[in-house]
Design an enzyme around this catalytic site. Structure first.
Site, mmCIF file in Angstrom:
data_model
loop_
_atom_site.group_PDB
_atom_site.id
_atom_site.type_symbol
_atom_site.label_atom_id
_atom_site.label_comp_id
_atom_site.label_asym_id
_atom_site.label_seq_id
_atom_site.Cartn_x
_atom_site.Cartn_y
_atom_site.Cartn_z
ATOM 1 N N ASP A 38 0.803 -1.229 0.000
ATOM 2 C CA ASP A 38 0.000 0.000 0.000
ATOM 3 C C ASP A 38 0.833 1.275 0.000
ATOM 4 O O ASP A 38 0.270 2.377 0.014
ATOM 5 C CB ASP A 38 -0.988 -0.002 1.166
ATOM 6 C CG ASP A 38 -0.312 -0.018 2.538
ATOM 7 O OD1 ASP A 38 0.920 0.184 2.617
ATOM 8 O OD2 ASP A 38 -1.030 -0.239 3.535
ATOM 9 N N ASP B 19 0.998 -10.559 6.764
ATOM 10 C CA ASP B 19 0.565 -9.889 5.538
ATOM 11 C C ASP B 19 1.831 -9.502 4.777
ATOM 12 O O ASP B 19 2.500 -8.520 5.118
ATOM 13 C CB ASP B 19 -0.276 -8.660 5.902
ATOM 14 C CG ASP B 19 -1.213 -8.231 4.791
ATOM 15 O OD1 ASP B 19 -1.312 -8.942 3.775
ATOM 16 O OD2 ASP B 19 -1.854 -7.175 4.941
#
Length: 224
Positions: A29, A139
């Site tokens: 991100d 993640d």
């Protein structure tokens, strides 16, 4: 005899998974990672961040690019292939019963227990906290892996998300990695090469000493 050996191997695999079983997801991100802020854990220095052009920043208090600031995740936080069966990388971590004080800049050996990467090992350093994940979840920071809950970061850093794939999951083929900025393409291709296109494989995990390569890229070493 072969049946007995097979049963023993299967039993060992199940025991290893049960000891520290976890799951993986993937994301990229571009945001300043949580462990890049001061005071998160006993470390020599917070995780290094970069400007829009992937030049390291010295100001640990610089605001995240996800909130209009100048600090982003550095492109060299992409995975690093060591061999056919070993790679290094970074991850947002969330472990039940622990906090950032435990995992920030700690390293974990992830041995894949499902999918096409079964038996392969990825050693990750926790550079972020998975606030939108849970349990024993890692993640993985993989460019083109999906911008997830914070799409503003990559939009602000690179100017466009055209060709970046689905918000959750990212690009769907190796060729689509060519749509990403040049600095992120090799990291994106990792998912289709070393990682064999695996989709959120399960892992058995254990805490390990951080490889020097990861510490050098993050600039962060645990002091306790």
């Amino acid at each position: 005899m072969l049946a007995t050996i097979s049963l023993l191997i299967a039993s060992y695999a199940l025991t290893a998974q049960a000891a520290n079983a976890g799951v993986t997801t993937r994301y990229w991100d571009c945001c300043k990672t949580s462990c890049a802020w001061n005071g998160k854990a006993a470390v020599n220095h917070a995780v290094t961040t970069c400007d829009k052009s992937n030049n390291p920043l010295s100001d640990v208090n610089a605001a995240s690019g996800c909130n209009g600031g100048p600090a982003y995740a550095c492109a060299d936080n992409s995975p690093i292939v060591i061999s056919d069966t070993l790679a290094y990388g970074f991850a947002a971590v969330n472990l039940s019963g622990q906090t950032e004080a435990d995992w920030c800049c700690s390293c974990y050996k992830l041995t894949f227990t499902s999918g096409p990467v079964i038996g392969q090992t990825l050693i990750v350093q926790a550079s972020n906290t998975g606030g939108d994940v849970g349990g024993a979840q890692f993640d993985l920071m993989i460019p083109g892996g999906g911008v997830g809950a914070f799409p503003a970061g990559c939009q602000n850093q690179y100017g466009s998300l055209t060709g970046w794939g689905a918000q959750y999951g990212g690009v769907s083929s190796r060729d689509q990695c060519n749509n990403l900025p040049a600095a992120l393409q090799a990291g994106c291709q990792f998912r289709f090469d070393w990682f064999k296109g695996a989709d959120n494989p399960n892992v058995s995990w254990e805490k390990v000493t951080c490889p020097a390569t990861l510490a050098a890229r993050s600039g962060c070493v645990r002091t306790s």
